[in-house]
Design a protein around this motif. Structure first.
Motif, short mmCIF file in Angstrom:
data_model
loop_
_atom_site.label_atom_id
_atom_site.label_comp_id
_atom_site.label_asym_id
_atom_site.label_seq_id
_atom_site.Cartn_x
_atom_site.Cartn_y
_atom_site.Cartn_z
N ALA A 142 0.87 -1.22 -0.06
CA ALA A 142 -0.05 -0.03 0.10
C ALA A 142 0.83 1.30 -0.13
N LEU A 143 1.92 1.17 0.73
CA LEU A 143 2.90 2.34 0.76
C LEU A 143 3.57 2.52 -0.95
N ALA A 144 3.87 1.40 -1.47
CA ALA A 144 4.48 1.45 -2.83
C ALA A 144 3.18 2.14 -3.56
N GLN A 145 2.15 1.86 -3.49
CA GLN A 145 1.01 2.58 -4.22
C GLN A 145 0.81 3.98 -3.75
N LYS A 146 0.68 4.36 -2.65
CA LYS A 146 0.51 5.52 -1.92
C LYS A 146 1.70 6.66 -2.53
N ALA B 206 3.92 3.58 -10.47
CA ALA B 206 4.07 4.07 -11.68
C ALA B 206 5.16 3.62 -12.75
N CYS B 207 6.44 3.46 -12.19
CA CYS B 207 7.46 2.85 -12.67
C CYS B 207 8.03 1.40 -12.41
N HIS B 208 7.25 0.80 -11.31
CA HIS B 208 7.89 -0.39 -10.90
C HIS B 208 6.96 -1.50 -10.84
N GLN B 209 6.90 -2.65 -11.16
CA GLN B 209 5.85 -3.76 -10.92
C GLN B 209 6.50 -4.83 -10.40
N PRO B 210 5.47 -5.77 -9.96
CA PRO B 210 6.04 -6.92 -9.01
C PRO B 210 6.93 -7.62 -10.01
N ALA B 211 6.70 -8.10 -11.22
CA ALA B 211 7.63 -8.93 -11.86
C ALA B 211 7.67 -8.58 -13.27
N THR B 212 7.66 -7.41 -13.70
CA THR B 212 7.69 -7.13 -14.86
C THR B 212 8.61 -5.57 -14.78
N ALA C 200 10.81 6.91 7.68
CA ALA C 200 10.09 5.53 8.28
C ALA C 200 9.43 4.73 7.12
N ASP C 201 8.64 5.40 5.93
CA ASP C 201 8.13 4.83 5.06
C ASP C 201 9.09 4.17 4.08
N LEU C 202 10.23 5.15 3.76
CA LEU C 202 11.23 4.54 2.95
C LEU C 202 11.86 3.16 3.43
N GLN C 203 12.04 3.16 4.76
CA GLN C 203 12.63 1.97 5.48
C GLN C 203 11.87 0.80 5.34
N LEU C 204 10.38 0.86 5.41
CA LEU C 204 9.62 0.04 5.43
C LEU C 204 9.38 -0.74 3.99
#
Length: 99
Positions: free
Chosen positions: A20-24, A29-35, A85-89
């Motif tokens: 959810a943080l990655a989406q927030k 927009a530039c990174h996806q799980p496997a592609t 803190a969010d970057l660390q997570l």
């Protein structure tokens, strides 16, 4: 035994929160799980820096400062607006395989 069960129950929530943080912060927009999209996939980031090849603090610092040339010609802009803190997570989540 109860501690193990409790930790297992928390893990999926922890991972979902970090996704959810990655989406927030629009990482998706530039990174996806496997592609590979604009930047490397989360899987590729985990493979490159996980398994003791890097620390969450190092990866978080790289995300915050931005980078150029680590994954090709496309630079990653600095993400200084994201709280540390969010970057660390997010960084730890990536190192753990973004699961």
């Amino acid at each position: 035994m109860v501690l193990g069960l409790g930790a297992g129950a928390v893990w999926p929530l922890h991972a979902a929160a970090n996704q959810a943080l990655a989406q927030k912060y629009s990482c998706v927009a530039c990174h996806q799980p496997a592609t590979k999209v604009v930047g490397p996939s989360w899987k590729d980031i985990g493979a490159k820096y996980g398994d003791g090849k890097g620390t969450a603090a190092q990866l978080a610092a790289s995300i915050k400062a931005g980078s150029s040339g680590k994954w090709g010609a496309m630079p990653m802009p600095p993400q200084a607006q994201v709280p540390d803190a969010d970057l660390q997570l997010i960084a730890q989540w990536l190192l753990d395989g973004a699961k």
